[in-house]
Design a protein around this motif. Sequence first.
Motif, short mmCIF file in Angstrom:
data_model
loop_
_atom_site.label_atom_id
_atom_site.label_comp_id
_atom_site.label_asym_id
_atom_site.label_seq_id
_atom_site.Cartn_x
_atom_site.Cartn_y
_atom_site.Cartn_z
N PRO A 1 -3.39 4.94 -30.26
CA PRO A 1 -3.51 3.73 -31.06
C PRO A 1 -3.69 4.04 -32.54
CG PRO A 1 -5.52 4.10 -29.77
CD PRO A 1 -4.58 5.20 -29.42
N GLY A 2 -3.12 3.21 -33.39
CA GLY A 2 -3.21 3.42 -34.83
C GLY A 2 -3.27 2.09 -35.56
N ARG B 1 -1.06 0.79 -37.30
CA ARG B 1 0.19 0.04 -37.16
C ARG B 1 0.12 -0.95 -35.99
NH1 ARG B 1 5.19 3.76 -35.37
NH2 ARG B 1 6.21 1.77 -35.75
N HIS B 2 -0.54 -0.55 -34.91
CA HIS B 2 -0.55 -1.41 -33.73
C HIS B 2 -1.38 -2.67 -33.98
CE1 HIS B 2 0.34 2.67 -32.13
NE2 HIS B 2 1.37 1.97 -31.70
N PHE B 3 -2.52 -2.48 -34.62
CA PHE B 3 -3.38 -3.64 -34.87
C PHE B 3 -2.82 -4.52 -35.99
CE2 PHE B 3 -7.06 -5.79 -36.77
CZ PHE B 3 -7.44 -6.53 -35.66
N ALA B 4 -2.45 -3.90 -37.11
CA ALA B 4 -1.97 -4.68 -38.26
C ALA B 4 -0.60 -5.28 -37.96
CB ALA B 4 -1.91 -3.79 -39.50
N GLY B 5 0.30 -4.47 -37.44
CA GLY B 5 1.63 -4.97 -37.10
C GLY B 5 1.54 -6.02 -35.99
N TYR C 1 10.43 -4.24 -43.31
CA TYR C 1 9.53 -3.22 -42.77
C TYR C 1 10.12 -1.83 -43.01
CZ TYR C 1 7.55 0.19 -39.70
OH TYR C 1 7.00 1.35 -39.23
N GLY C 2 11.43 -1.68 -42.74
CA GLY C 2 12.08 -0.37 -42.96
C GLY C 2 11.95 0.06 -44.40
N LEU D 1 9.57 -0.92 -46.61
CA LEU D 1 8.17 -0.68 -47.01
C LEU D 1 7.48 0.39 -46.18
CD1 LEU D 1 6.88 -4.35 -47.53
CD2 LEU D 1 7.84 -2.77 -49.23
N ARG D 2 8.17 0.86 -45.14
CA ARG D 2 7.56 1.79 -44.19
C ARG D 2 6.81 2.95 -44.84
NH1 ARG D 2 8.19 3.64 -38.76
NH2 ARG D 2 8.48 5.88 -38.61
N LEU E 1 3.34 1.67 -45.99
CA LEU E 1 2.42 0.98 -45.07
C LEU E 1 1.58 1.98 -44.29
CD1 LEU E 1 4.89 -1.68 -43.63
CD2 LEU E 1 2.93 -2.15 -45.11
N PRO E 2 0.33 1.62 -43.98
CA PRO E 2 -0.48 2.50 -43.13
C PRO E 2 0.01 2.45 -41.68
CG PRO E 2 -1.66 0.45 -43.58
CD PRO E 2 -0.39 0.39 -44.38
#
Lengths: 157, 187
Positions: free
Chosen positions: A98-99, A101-105, A148-149, A151-152, A155-156
Amino acid sequence: MPAATSAPAEKHEQARSAESLVVYLLLGLFLGIVFLKSEVASWFRIQEMFRFQAFRMYGVIGGAVAVGALGVALLKRTGALTIRGEPIQFPDAEERRPGIRHFAGGTCFGLGWGLLGACPGPIYALLGSGLGVMLVALVSALAGAWVYGLLRPELPH
Amino acid sequence: MLDALRSPWPWWVAGPLIGLVVLFVFWYGGRKWGVSQSLQHICAATLPRGIEYFRYDWRKDGSWNLAMVAGVVLGGFIGGRVLSGPDDVVAISEATRADLIGFGITDFTGLVPSDLFSFQALLTPTGVALVIGGGFLVGFGARWANGCTSGHAISGLATLQPSSLLAVIGFFLGGLISAHFLLPLLF
């Protein structure tokens, strides 16, 4: 003459790949019907779910997870191979970790799901059912994926 | 039989069928089922613009997924046009119906409210927020989270991925904010 022997092999590979695309097309066709007839593609049902006013959506997702989890456990336990005799690629350690990205995304996705009332599968299915405005939703989702691509790197994850 | 197919399918039929799709894709393709990667493949195929996220062989990695979502569109036609009547009403609970009437929704026929999901509604701020804003967040969020309902909530939980559990917590946090705070502001 390697060229002579590889040509039929290549043809065979192409035929196999065309055949698998037809299988995936049919799988999608089945899914499109399920998304509509289960009403998971309904904005009304999504609002009901996020208001905890009915069990139905939880039953669909929970039922899918239960059957999937049981089956995956069986596939792993028996060391099952794919139809072509290759090992199944289950998610690796990197994908499981988990990171941010999973929570924010995930939260961004949820905000969108609550507004649009459709996740990606149902967007395609509703479009096919003749709801033309879903084409605008699909293009917006593509724009979201594209941004997203872009800004990738910033982004954290 | 046809009547049973035409009426809404019970959750205990639809849920397990979707679970079987997860297993089929593992067995047939050796890979995890997910729908939102199609968005990445379409971007890679049409407008990569040198962005690293779109620089890969989408034909090799994405053909299966693109064939599948093309099938979903066709399935939507069959499910929506062949297997249903135009006056179908989704049997949501009375409490939900009352809440939505409070938002000013009047038409409860079909899978989505026609007041909000039409080209005309796109001329209103609410329509823009729901269809364009919602769509954008779905695409952006699904790619940031590396999966959507199919890849995380279903395939990911079925393979007991901690990352998917965290993503699903995010899905619900976001959805609750939209349903309870954003929607009341928009109506």
